[in-house]
Structure formats: C-alpha cells, structure tokens
Motif scaffolding. Structure first.
Motif, short mmCIF file in Angstrom:
data_model
loop_
_atom_site.label_atom_id
_atom_site.label_comp_id
_atom_site.label_asym_id
_atom_site.label_seq_id
_atom_site.Cartn_x
_atom_site.Cartn_y
_atom_site.Cartn_z
N PRO A 103 -2.37 -10.75 -3.91
CA PRO A 103 -1.37 -11.81 -3.77
C PRO A 103 -0.17 -11.44 -2.91
O PRO A 103 0.52 -12.33 -2.42
CB PRO A 103 -0.93 -12.06 -5.23
N SER A 104 0.08 -10.14 -2.72
CA SER A 104 1.21 -9.71 -1.91
C SER A 104 0.89 -8.37 -1.26
O SER A 104 -0.08 -7.70 -1.63
CB SER A 104 2.47 -9.58 -2.77
N VAL A 105 1.74 -7.96 -0.33
CA VAL A 105 1.58 -6.65 0.29
C VAL A 105 1.63 -5.55 -0.77
O VAL A 105 0.90 -4.55 -0.70
CB VAL A 105 2.69 -6.42 1.35
N GLY A 106 2.46 -5.74 -1.78
CA GLY A 106 2.58 -4.76 -2.84
C GLY A 106 1.31 -4.55 -3.64
O GLY A 106 1.19 -3.56 -4.37
N HIS A 107 0.36 -5.47 -3.50
CA HIS A 107 -0.91 -5.36 -4.23
C HIS A 107 -2.04 -4.77 -3.38
O HIS A 107 -3.19 -4.72 -3.84
CB HIS A 107 -1.33 -6.73 -4.76
N ILE A 108 -1.73 -4.30 -2.18
CA ILE A 108 -2.77 -3.68 -1.37
C ILE A 108 -3.27 -2.36 -1.98
O ILE A 108 -4.48 -2.13 -2.04
CB ILE A 108 -2.29 -3.49 0.09
N PRO A 109 -2.39 -1.47 -2.45
CA PRO A 109 -2.91 -0.24 -3.08
C PRO A 109 -3.84 -0.57 -4.24
O PRO A 109 -3.55 -1.46 -5.04
CB PRO A 109 -1.63 0.46 -3.56
N LEU A 110 -4.94 0.12 -4.33
CA LEU A 110 -6.01 -0.28 -5.25
C LEU A 110 -5.59 -0.39 -6.71
O LEU A 110 -6.01 -1.34 -7.39
CB LEU A 110 -7.19 0.68 -5.10
N PRO A 111 -4.76 0.51 -7.27
CA PRO A 111 -4.45 0.37 -8.69
C PRO A 111 -3.52 -0.79 -9.02
O PRO A 111 -3.35 -1.14 -10.20
CB PRO A 111 -3.76 1.71 -9.03
N MET A 122 -5.31 2.74 8.26
CA MET A 122 -5.78 3.76 7.34
C MET A 122 -4.74 4.88 7.26
O MET A 122 -4.23 5.34 8.29
CB MET A 122 -7.12 4.33 7.80
N THR A 123 -4.41 5.29 6.04
CA THR A 123 -3.46 6.38 5.83
C THR A 123 -4.11 7.41 4.91
O THR A 123 -5.21 7.20 4.39
CB THR A 123 -2.16 5.87 5.18
N GLU A 124 -3.40 8.51 4.67
CA GLU A 124 -3.94 9.53 3.77
C GLU A 124 -4.02 9.02 2.34
O GLU A 124 -4.75 9.59 1.52
CB GLU A 124 -3.07 10.78 3.83
N LYS A 125 -3.31 7.94 2.03
CA LYS A 125 -3.36 7.35 0.69
C LYS A 125 -4.33 6.17 0.62
O LYS A 125 -4.45 5.52 -0.42
CB LYS A 125 -1.97 6.90 0.27
N GLY A 126 -5.01 5.89 1.72
CA GLY A 126 -5.92 4.76 1.75
C GLY A 126 -5.42 3.68 2.69
O GLY A 126 -4.51 3.89 3.49
N ILE A 127 -6.01 2.49 2.59
CA ILE A 127 -5.65 1.38 3.47
C ILE A 127 -4.30 0.81 3.05
O ILE A 127 -4.05 0.56 1.86
CB ILE A 127 -6.75 0.30 3.43
N ARG A 128 -3.43 0.61 4.03
CA ARG A 128 -2.09 0.08 3.79
C ARG A 128 -1.74 -0.94 4.88
O ARG A 128 -2.45 -1.08 5.87
CB ARG A 128 -1.05 1.20 3.80
N MET A 129 -0.63 -1.62 4.68
CA MET A 129 -0.13 -2.56 5.69
C MET A 129 0.20 -1.82 6.97
O MET A 129 0.79 -0.73 6.94
CB MET A 129 1.11 -3.27 5.16
N ASP A 130 -0.15 -2.42 8.09
CA ASP A 130 0.25 -1.89 9.40
C ASP A 130 1.43 -2.72 9.91
O ASP A 130 2.57 -2.42 9.61
CB ASP A 130 -0.94 -1.92 10.35
N GLU A 131 1.16 -3.81 10.62
CA GLU A 131 2.23 -4.65 11.13
C GLU A 131 2.36 -5.91 10.27
O GLU A 131 1.37 -6.53 9.92
CB GLU A 131 1.95 -5.06 12.58
#
Length: 278
Positions: free
Chosen positions: A208-216, A261-270
C-alpha cells in the motif's frame, strides 16, 4: 491512452495495524503517528483513458456513512473523488467502467451515493467490474473482515444490474491485465497497465505504500500474512526484473516509484508523480 492519479483525500488508520509485527520504533520513522497512534494515508485512485473508454480504478471512502463511522477514520484533505475527476475535464456520467481491486470500504465507498433515502451508483453509465471469487467472499464475509465489507457500498450495484466479473486470463480492457493475490483478502485484483513501452502496477493493498516494500512490513489487517509475504517476494522480483513502475494507493506522499536492488533486498529507487513519467 492516458493515465491520471485521482486523489480522494486522506484518512487515518492505526500504525500498529498498518505495519503488523514491525516495531513502532522502526515504522514511526516512515509514517509518523499522532498522539492516538494513528497514521495518515492517501486514497489514490486511477483514471485511464483508452480509446472511447474512461476507466476508474477504485473509488475511495465516499461520504455516505454516519458521523460515528467517519470518527474512527478521520477523513480529511481538500481533495474528493468527484472534484479530482472534474479537474481532469471529466464528468461522472462520462465514466464507462469502474474496476474495484477489492471491496473493503476505503476502496469502493465512492461507488455508491446516498440520495435522500436511496442508494444509487455514483457513475450511472458505468459497468462495475470485480473478481467473482472476491465478490462472493465479500457478500458472505467472515467475522474478521465483516467490518470492512459494507454492503451498501456494492450490493446496490448488483441489484441495478451494473456488475460484471473479470476473467483475469481474458481482460476486457486494452493494455490492462490483472494479477490475483490472496494474502490481504481473498482474490484481490492488481491491475497491470502497459503504456508507452512501460509497465505500471497499481499496488492496491499488496504494497500500500513505499514503507511496505520491505518484506516483513505486512499489515495486521491481512488475512494470511505468510501468503502476503510470498506474494510480495514474487511480485517484487518480477517488478524489479521487468522495470515496473509501482503506483501506491495509500502512500501519503509518494505516488510512484521504480525499484533497485540493495544489500537489504529490493527497495525504492526513484520516487515521482505519475504525470512526470506519462
């Protein structure tokens, strides 16, 4: 073909419910809560112009519920569904199709208006499209979701013969396909829009938001948290591999983003507004 975001205002939900098992000390940095632990969220819909069709995806909270009901969710802001549609030079009667990702009240409440004592479709010339499995689920809700499925938001559409069901394997819309996910609720639709060589994914309540991209970061509202985890993992990989742009229905600030892609997984880019890319 043209794509527009349609802002229908903001509302508030409990921060703990929105981020599930993630501690407040972590999510507070992303979406600060007020003194009642409530975070502000957008209700961002889409308007798509394709040939002679005007397609609206989701319709926000609406305004026909009781004052007591709204006191739980604190709707606010200058935008409304109709005001935003009209700002695009479109009249409600011009809408040919409405797609509901799912039938929780903050996604479909604007589809029905209360006129005196009668409930009438807000878009009288539109066909309202749903996933049949989800429709049946909403018509006989379980105790956990019952408060989210308000039949006055969708049952009148069927009574008036406005409802059709989408076959995800044979989309009725040019350049729009659908994926089905089952973690948040049964058989939620994710519209995937192909435009000018780019792919846009309208994330509804899977992310629902950028904050919800990290898997947990999974909502406590989700019926099946581990299913959501698997669906997010699979979808984000596909989205990253294929350069999708994600469109967020509930992020209070960010409309769209690309992924990296980051060391912590997929994250927002732009991050950007939809009109900056289409």
């Amino acid at each position: 073909m043209k794509i527009h975001t349609i802002d229908t205002g903001f509302f508030k939900l409990d921060g703990g419910a929105m981020f599930g098992v993630v501690p407040k000390v972590m999510w507070q940095k992303i979406n600060p809560a007020d003194e009642n632990n409530l975070c502000t969220w957008a209700m961002r819909c889409l308007l798509i112009e394709i040939d002679d069709r005007l397609i609206l995806i989701d319709t926000g909270l609406g305004d026909k519920q009781s004052e007591k009901f709204f006191s739980y969710f604190h709707p606010h802001g200058e935008d409304s569904l109709m005001k935003s549609i009209e700002a695009k030079g479109v009249n409600a009667d011009d809408i040919t199709d409405v797609i509901h990702t799912h039938l929780h009240f903050d996604h479909c409440g604007g589809s029905i208006n209360r006129v005196d004592d009668e409930l009438v479709p807000a878009f009288k010339n539109a066909t309202y499209w749903h996933n049949e499995t989800h429709w049946n689920w909403a018509m006989k809700p379980n105790d956990r979701e019952k408060a989210s499925f308000l039949k006055e938001n969708f049952e009148p559409l069927q009574i008036q013969g406005k409802v059709k069901f989408i076959n995800p394997n044979n989309s009725p819309f040019k350049n729009i396909t659908f994926e089905i996910v089952n973690g948040h609720t049964e058989a939620m639709l994710l519209p995937i829009i192909n435009y000018n060589g780019k792919t846009f994914a309208y994330m509804a309540d899977l992310i629902p938001s950028v904050g919800h991209i990290p898997l947990p970061y999974i909502m406590g509202y989700d019926l099946r948290a581990l299913t959501t985890l698997n669906e997010k993992t699979s979808f984000l990989k596909k989205a990253y591999d294929n350069n999708y742009t994600l469109i967020f229905e509930h992020d209070p600030k960010i409309e769209c983003c690309t992924l990296k892609m980051t060391e912590k997984g997929i994250r927002m880019d732009e991050a950007f507004k939809l009109n900056e890319t289409v």
